[in-house]
Each structure stands twice: as C-alpha cells, then as structure tokens.
Design an enzyme around this catalytic site. Structure first.
Site, mmCIF file in Angstrom:
data_model
loop_
_atom_site.group_PDB
_atom_site.id
_atom_site.type_symbol
_atom_site.label_atom_id
_atom_site.label_comp_id
_atom_site.label_asym_id
_atom_site.label_seq_id
_atom_site.Cartn_x
_atom_site.Cartn_y
_atom_site.Cartn_z
ATOM 1 N N PHE A 43 -2.654 -2.982 -16.184
ATOM 2 C CA PHE A 43 -4.231 -2.695 -16.064
ATOM 3 C C PHE A 43 -4.462 -1.386 -16.903
ATOM 4 O O PHE A 43 -5.524 -0.709 -16.646
ATOM 5 C CB PHE A 43 -4.487 -2.520 -14.599
ATOM 6 C CG PHE A 43 -4.694 -3.910 -14.073
ATOM 7 C CD1 PHE A 43 -5.697 -4.583 -14.390
ATOM 8 C CD2 PHE A 43 -3.602 -4.502 -13.094
ATOM 9 C CE1 PHE A 43 -5.877 -6.020 -13.719
ATOM 10 C CE2 PHE A 43 -3.691 -5.585 -12.426
ATOM 11 C CZ PHE A 43 -5.014 -6.438 -12.773
ATOM 12 N N LYS B 13 12.448 0.982 -11.333
ATOM 13 C CA LYS B 13 11.925 -0.487 -11.582
ATOM 14 C C LYS B 13 12.912 -1.485 -11.339
ATOM 15 O O LYS B 13 14.027 -1.355 -11.925
ATOM 16 C CB LYS B 13 11.552 -0.153 -13.155
ATOM 17 C CG LYS B 13 10.551 -1.641 -13.531
ATOM 18 C CD LYS B 13 9.853 -1.276 -14.551
ATOM 19 C CE LYS B 13 9.082 -2.475 -15.075
ATOM 20 N NZ LYS B 13 8.158 -3.119 -14.180
ATOM 21 N N GLY C 189 7.063 -6.483 -17.497
ATOM 22 C CA GLY C 189 6.258 -7.384 -17.796
ATOM 23 C C GLY C 189 5.345 -7.267 -18.766
ATOM 24 O O GLY C 189 4.873 -8.265 -19.608
ATOM 25 N N ALA D 67 0.685 -1.229 -0.074
ATOM 26 C CA ALA D 67 -0.012 -0.032 -0.077
ATOM 27 C C ALA D 67 0.926 1.322 0.045
ATOM 28 O O ALA D 67 0.192 2.327 -0.462
ATOM 29 C CB ALA D 67 -1.030 0.017 1.495
ATOM 30 N N HIS E 230 10.991 3.012 -18.423
ATOM 31 C CA HIS E 230 10.474 3.221 -17.101
ATOM 32 C C HIS E 230 11.120 3.789 -16.257
ATOM 33 O O HIS E 230 12.518 4.107 -16.722
ATOM 34 C CB HIS E 230 10.010 1.867 -16.461
ATOM 35 C CG HIS E 230 8.798 1.191 -16.997
ATOM 36 N ND1 HIS E 230 8.907 0.070 -18.158
ATOM 37 C CD2 HIS E 230 7.443 0.973 -16.867
ATOM 38 C CE1 HIS E 230 7.750 -0.019 -18.500
ATOM 39 N NE2 HIS E 230 6.981 0.138 -17.587
ATOM 40 N N THR F 161 1.378 -7.144 -10.199
ATOM 41 C CA THR F 161 2.948 -7.354 -9.648
ATOM 42 C C THR F 161 3.550 -7.918 -11.005
ATOM 43 O O THR F 161 2.732 -9.084 -11.689
ATOM 44 C CB THR F 161 3.008 -8.379 -8.584
ATOM 45 O OG1 THR F 161 2.466 -7.555 -7.467
ATOM 46 C CG2 THR F 161 4.456 -8.684 -8.421
ATOM 47 N N THR F 162 4.747 -7.918 -11.444
ATOM 48 C CA THR F 162 5.249 -8.409 -12.483
ATOM 49 C C THR F 162 6.744 -8.828 -12.162
ATOM 50 O O THR F 162 6.987 -8.940 -10.970
ATOM 51 C CB THR F 162 5.804 -7.200 -13.582
ATOM 52 O OG1 THR F 162 6.494 -6.481 -12.985
ATOM 53 C CG2 THR F 162 4.575 -6.332 -14.414
HETATM 54 P P1 NAD Z 1 7.056 -0.010 -5.111
HETATM 55 O O1 NAD Z 1 8.639 -0.529 -5.118
HETATM 56 O O2 NAD Z 1 7.046 1.416 -5.317
HETATM 57 O O3 NAD Z 1 5.985 -0.556 -4.258
HETATM 58 C C1 NAD Z 1 6.184 -1.867 -3.910
HETATM 59 C C2 NAD Z 1 5.626 -1.743 -2.549
HETATM 60 O O4 NAD Z 1 5.447 -3.091 -2.014
HETATM 61 C C3 NAD Z 1 6.657 -1.072 -1.418
HETATM 62 O O5 NAD Z 1 5.815 -0.203 -0.533
HETATM 63 C C4 NAD Z 1 7.008 -2.341 -0.558
HETATM 64 O O6 NAD Z 1 7.496 -2.029 0.710
HETATM 65 C C5 NAD Z 1 5.957 -3.391 -0.631
HETATM 66 N N1 NAD Z 1 6.201 -4.582 -0.509
HETATM 67 C C6 NAD Z 1 7.152 -5.467 -1.103
HETATM 68 N N2 NAD Z 1 6.946 -6.726 -0.261
HETATM 69 C C7 NAD Z 1 5.981 -6.686 0.279
HETATM 70 C C8 NAD Z 1 5.321 -7.596 1.052
HETATM 71 N N3 NAD Z 1 5.862 -9.057 1.036
HETATM 72 N N4 NAD Z 1 4.125 -7.323 1.689
HETATM 73 C C9 NAD Z 1 3.823 -5.810 1.740
HETATM 74 N N5 NAD Z 1 4.366 -5.113 0.980
HETATM 75 C C10 NAD Z 1 5.284 -5.324 0.437
HETATM 76 O O7 NAD Z 1 6.745 -0.865 -6.659
HETATM 77 P P2 NAD Z 1 5.454 -0.179 -7.598
HETATM 78 O O8 NAD Z 1 5.990 0.737 -8.702
HETATM 79 O O9 NAD Z 1 4.406 0.181 -6.851
HETATM 80 O O10 NAD Z 1 5.332 -1.508 -8.568
HETATM 81 C C11 NAD Z 1 4.892 -2.819 -7.741
HETATM 82 C C12 NAD Z 1 4.719 -3.950 -8.720
HETATM 83 O O11 NAD Z 1 3.531 -3.450 -9.667
HETATM 84 C C13 NAD Z 1 6.095 -3.908 -9.666
HETATM 85 O O12 NAD Z 1 6.038 -5.331 -9.994
HETATM 86 C C14 NAD Z 1 5.466 -3.352 -11.142
HETATM 87 O O13 NAD Z 1 6.218 -3.706 -11.926
HETATM 88 C C15 NAD Z 1 3.988 -3.667 -11.120
HETATM 89 N N6 NAD Z 1 3.381 -2.652 -11.857
HETATM 90 C C16 NAD Z 1 2.090 -3.277 -12.388
HETATM 91 C C17 NAD Z 1 1.439 -2.208 -13.273
HETATM 92 C C18 NAD Z 1 0.139 -3.028 -13.929
HETATM 93 O O14 NAD Z 1 -0.630 -2.093 -14.676
HETATM 94 N N7 NAD Z 1 0.034 -4.391 -13.905
HETATM 95 C C19 NAD Z 1 1.864 -0.949 -13.260
HETATM 96 C C20 NAD Z 1 2.743 -0.517 -12.715
HETATM 97 C C21 NAD Z 1 3.452 -1.316 -11.629
#
Ligand code: NAD
Length: 256
Positions: A118, A151, A157, A9, A147, A92-93
């Site tokens: 998404f 990242k 992904g 979050a 990106h 997640t990717t």
């Molecule tokens: P980020 O590093 O900013 O955020 C990840 C968060 O998850 C951090 O706050 C971290 O502390 C937390 N976290 C990690 N492991 C955890 C756990 N076990 N329990 C709870 N919290 C945990 O990364 P982001 O930019 O928010 O991206 C997150 C993921 O989403 C990446 O894999 C990214 O590639 C993916 N992403 C997907 C889309 C989509 O549309 N599908 C879009 C953007 C990013």
C-alpha cells in the site's frame, strides 16, 4: 466519516493502521479484532477476540474491514464481509491461487481491494520497473527483497507482484531462480530472486537490470510501516460505498 473495522489489530501492521486512523479525520474505527487475546487497548481502541467477528460485523455494520493477518484468516474475513455486504481491504500477502479465487468470489457480493503493497512509492516503483524492462530488452534482471526477521512468506508479496509485472513485459523470462548455490550458471530466460531477513527492516525492494557496460538499479525503501497504513486507509476511504467488484490500489492513486 468512513467507519472501519480492523483485523489483526495487535500485529505490526494492525497497530500501524490503528495509530494512523486515530490521527485522521476522514475515518474512524468501530471495532478491532485479533486472534490471540490482547489485554490492552491500542490507539484508544479495545481489541476484541476474533471469535466475535461475525457478531461484531452484524452489530456495527462498518463501511470497510481493513485486514492485515494471514492468508487463511483473510479469506474467512472476506467471506464474512461478502455475506454482510461490508467492503473488504486486505494487505495480507502469501495467498495461493485458490485463496485469490476465494477473494474474487467474495468480490462478486461486495467491494474487495487486495494490494500486496500500500505504499505509493512502491506503486511508482512498479511503473518505473515496467518502463525500464521494456527499454532494456536484453538486460539480465535480478530482484532482491529485504524484510524483518519475523516475516513468514518468501519472497514477499511485493516481490511477486514486481515479478508478474516484469514477466508481462518480457514474456521470454519464464523461470524464477530463488538464490544460487554451487555450479549455477545463469540462463537467459531466468529472473534471479533473493529474499533477505534481518532485524526490524520494514521492507526494501531492488530490481537490478544488467546489460553490457551498463546497469540500472531501481530501489524502494520503506522508512516505517506508517506508509502502508496510510495507503490502506486512503484505499478504505476510497472504497467505502462502492459497488461489488475487484478493485486495485492504482485506481485509488489515480483518483487522489
Ligand atoms: P504480524 O504477525 O505482526 O501480525 C499479524 C497479526 O494478525 C497478529 O497479531 C496475529 O495474531 C493476527 N492474526 C493472525 N490470524 C488472525 C486471525 N485469524 N484473526 C485475527 N487476527 C489474526 O504481521 P504483520 O507484519 O502485521 O503483517 C501482516 C500481513 O500484512 C502479512 O501478510 C504481511 O506480509 C502483510 N503486509 C502487507 C503490507 C502491504 O502494504 N500490503 C505491508 C506490510 C505487511
């Protein structure tokens, strides 16, 4: 009103999901967790420690968990959802084949929807790329994704999803060449893949199809992360109450 839990979050996407959920009237966040403790509430939601996740899940019984974390934690959250029958969405990717297998295993017990992107624009890009690939069977294809500098996984992904789409249409393209250096002539069975990292760019994907005397470039640019958050929440609202199974973001789009 669909009741949600949000993991990761305090991350970039987690914050975007909480902000988008606060502005919608079709869903509400029951609780949100993050791995590292966060001494603040985000968009009016208190961020809990992830060590309480199972207890929170049992207490609140939300309709859907929305996950944007990392591959290992996403699999753990999916398992917890499978045990409690809570639906699970992950954006997640970076999953390897084994991790995807574990998510699929969870989908035998609860509804699971995984999407590497998404954005509805990227869904449209995927369709356009498949059509263009079929229409230009001799074109050389190069994919470039860009990106932000934090990242972790490369290529993205979404890039891998686009490559899978292209290879399904052109099965002779069997080699993914990641960047080029030195004496590196192009072979006819390769797709060039380029990953750029800079600044705070939310996400760009370009597929270039080059033929003799003509080139076609198909590009998607994300303005900010709210598009991914809105798509994930559309998917969560759509997934709530569905039976156990493996679902796709295209099903969400074709229904709304
Ligand atoms: P980020 O590093 O900013 O955020 C990840 C968060 O998850 C951090 O706050 C971290 O502390 C937390 N976290 C990690 N492991 C955890 C756990 N076990 N329990 C709870 N919290 C945990 O990364 P982001 O930019 O928010 O991206 C997150 C993921 O989403 C990446 O894999 C990214 O590639 C993916 N992403 C997907 C889309 C989509 O549309 N599908 C879009 C953007 C990013």
């Amino acid at each position: 009103m669909v009741r949600l839990a949000v993991t990761g979050a305090a991350g970039r996407m987690g914050r975007a999901v909480l902000a988008a959920a606060a502005a919608r009237d079709d869903c509400d966040v029951d609780f949100a967790v993050n791995r590292s403790s966060v001494d603040e509430s985000i968009s009016g939601v208190v961020i809990e420690s992830t060590t309480n996740f199972e207890a929170l899940l049992a207490d609140y019984q939300p309709d859907v968990v929305v996950d944007f974390t990392g591959p290992e934690s996403a699999v753990e959250y999916a398992d917890a959802c499978a045990e409690t029958g809570v639906s699970f969405i992950t954006g997640t990717t970076g999953f390897d084949e084994e991790a995807v297998g574990e998510l699929k295993w969870a989908s035998e017990s609860t509804a699971v929807l995984k999407a590497s992107n998404f954005s509805r624009g990227v869904a449209a890009l995927r369709l356009a790329v498949q059509e263009a690939t079929a229409a230009l069977p001799d074109a050389d294809i190069e994919l470039t994704e860009t990106h932000h500098n934090a990242k972790r996984d490369a290529p993205s992904g979404t890039a891998k999803t686009l490559l899978d789409d292209i290879e399904r249409v052109r099965d002779e393209l069997t080699e993914r060449v990641h960047g080029r250096e030195g004496d590196a002539p192009r072979s006819t069975n390769e797709i060039g893949v380029h990953a750029r990292r800079a600044g705070d760019i939310a996400g760009e994907h370009e597929v270039l199809l080059g033929g003799s005397n003509e080139t076609l470039s198909l590009t998607h640019r994300a303005g900010d992360r709210s598009i991914f958050a809105e798509g994930a929440l559309d998917a969560a609202v759509w997934l709530a109450g569905r039976e156990a199974g493996w679902y796709d973001f295209f099903e969400v789009i074709s229904d709304s």
